[in-house]
Design an enzyme around this catalytic site. Structure first.
Site, PDB file in Angstrom:
ATOM      1  N   HIS A 145       0.817  -1.224   0.000  1.00  0.00           N
ATOM      2  CA  HIS A 145       0.000   0.000   0.000  1.00  0.00           C
ATOM      3  C   HIS A 145       0.844   1.264   0.000  1.00  0.00           C
ATOM      4  CE1 HIS A 145      -3.634   2.211   0.153  1.00  0.00           C
ATOM      5  NE2 HIS A 145      -4.347   1.355   0.834  1.00  0.00           N
ATOM      6  N   ASP A 160     -10.894  -9.020 -18.737  1.00  0.00           N
ATOM      7  CA  ASP A 160     -11.029 -10.276 -19.474  1.00  0.00           C
ATOM      8  C   ASP A 160      -9.651 -10.634 -20.026  1.00  0.00           C
ATOM      9  OD1 ASP A 160     -11.540 -12.357 -21.212  1.00  0.00           O
ATOM     10  OD2 ASP A 160     -13.358 -11.457 -22.050  1.00  0.00           O
TER      11      ASP A 160
END
Length: 444
Positions: free
Chosen positions: A166, A385
């Site tokens: 992070h 995808d």
């Protein structure tokens, strides 16, 4: 527990990396260093089973190598410098092309339905085995890769889990990377056709960097480990109809012409109120709602929304359990609305300037009697995808898991929002049977 078999562990490096003298060094801001002791956030996408002829692992690795050439900070390592003259330490990211961890695993006894429709309605515990960075903290980025992946082949699907540091990136930057990777994998686009990475070209005036932190604040203290069985997770779905109703209700209860409650503020308020009401708190107890916010466009001058890095701030609404129980949805939503609106460039800078004078790195972001709303319903999750179909579902994995952590995603149906909710088991059980709460939400 699912039988997860690790088939291989490899390091994927950026395509044709040149480790010359032009490699980039990224200095860390107070908001980056704030997460030094935090675990890697982990997320995962569930995909349909690809055609057996599709060599998904080699395809994923080769496209990942191209994506890392663009998003090169992820392929670097954290560097710690100990300053003996004043017993402090400094950190920066060295974009040295060391590469990222890539795990290929198999769990052929697990089906897609086991993930989507668990027996007791809770997020199944076996999912933790589908993630690659369990327990890894940001400070370990010195030796651990700054992003890691695990591709687990199921009986009738594929789960791609990931964890990232992070301090190096926030959710906005991560999903930009993931969207690019999936596009490269599915279309064969090469990096020359994609825009170059836009680094966060901004730092506070008047603050010297690298920032120096007392050594004591950089060490990870021994923590008392509590039983994870005390915490359970469920996914709650708000349909577009639910969201419209809650938004209209909240705005109808707010007596203010210049305040408009947003969809996310309305559902966050509904979650907050309902959790507090089912937590058996004393009416005098202080409660908080913390929201992680993308600050790019709130800075002056604003940063481009595509810029890479960690640019999140915390908006914290504070009240008491008694006030929450006494007042309605609009009142709670207005508390959230006001603190979100108060997150300005000036406040962001004041926090940084004060923090540099006395750096304090929390052991964890969560505090008692608080909920934390993380992630965003506007991230492009379901557009990914890789060439064999779009995701079926998204789930959060271990990493900064705490009582009251709410991970927000878009729903698979346009206009829906889903929230993976982590609470103590007795509160989650009560919440799941609360008729008033369930009037505007359903359990996935």
């Amino acid at each position: 527990m699912a039988n997860v078999v690790v088939i291989s562990k490899t390091i994927v490096r950026p395509e044709s990396y040149n480790d010359g003298s032009d490699r980039v060094k990224i200095h860390l801001t107070p908001w980056d260093l704030f997460f030094l002791r935090s675990e890697y956030p982990q997320r995962g996408l569930l995909f349909p089973k690809p055609d057996p002829e599709t060599e998904i692992i080699s395809r994923l690795k080769s496209s990942l190598s191209v994506a890392l050439k663009i998003f090169y900070p992820f392929a670097g390592r954290l560097v710690k410098i100990e300053n003996e003259d004043d017993e402090t330490a400094s950190f920066y990211v060295d974009c040295d092309g060391s590469g990222v961890k890539f795990v290929h695993a198999s769990a052929k006894t697990v089906s897609v339905s086991d993930v989507l429709k668990p027996v007791n309605g809770n997020v199944p515990g076996f999912l933790s085995g589908f993630f690659p960075a369990n327990g890894v903290k940001s400070c370990e980025g010195i030796s651990e890769s700054l992003i890691a992946f695990q591709v687990t082949e199921l009986k009738d699907g594929v789960f791609i889990g990931f964890g990232y540091n992070h301090m190096v990136a926030d959710g906005s930057s991560f999903w930009n990377f993931f969207n690019t990777w999936s596009e490269i994998c599915s279309t064969g686009s090469n990096r020359k056709k994609l825009p170059p990475l836009l680094l966060r070209g901004w730092f506070l005036d008047g603050i010297d960097y690298p920032i120096r932190i007392p050594i004591s604040e950089t060490e990870t203290p021994t923590q008392i480990v509590t039983s994870s069985s005390l915490l359970q997770e469920k996914v709650f779905r708000f349909t577009s109809k639910n969201i419209s109703e809650l938004k209209a209700k909240a705005n109808g209860e707010v007596d203010s012409d210049d305040r408009k409650i947003s969809s996310l503020q309305a559902i966050s308020a509904h979650m907050w109120r309902s959790i507090v009401k089912n937590s058996d708190l004393n009416l005098e107890e202080v409660i908080r709602c913390k929201l992680l916010m993308d600050m790019r466009r709130r800075l002056n001058p604003p940063l481009e929304k595509e810029c890479f890095g960690n640019v999140v701030g915390f908006a914290t609404a504070t009240t008491t359990a008694g006030e929450m129980v006494k007042n309605g949805l609009g009142w709670a939503a207005l508390r959230i609305n006001k603190v979100v609106g108060s997150q300005t460039n000036e406040d962001f800078r004041v926090f940084a300037e004060n923090w540099v004078k006395k750096p304090i790195i929390p052991n964890q972001v969560a505090v008692s009697n608080s909920i934390i709303v993380a992630s965003s319903p506007w991230f492009n999750v379901y557009g990914n995808d890789f060439g064999w179909g779009k995701p079926i579902a998204v789930r959060a994995g271990p990493g900064n898991t705490s009582d009251g952590k709410l991970i927000v995603y878009p729903g698979i149906e346009e206009g829906n929002i889903e929230i993976q909710t982590c609470l103590s088991s007795h509160v989650l059980e009560k919440l799941s049977t609360d008729a008033e709460f369930l009037k505007h939400v359903c359990v996935v």
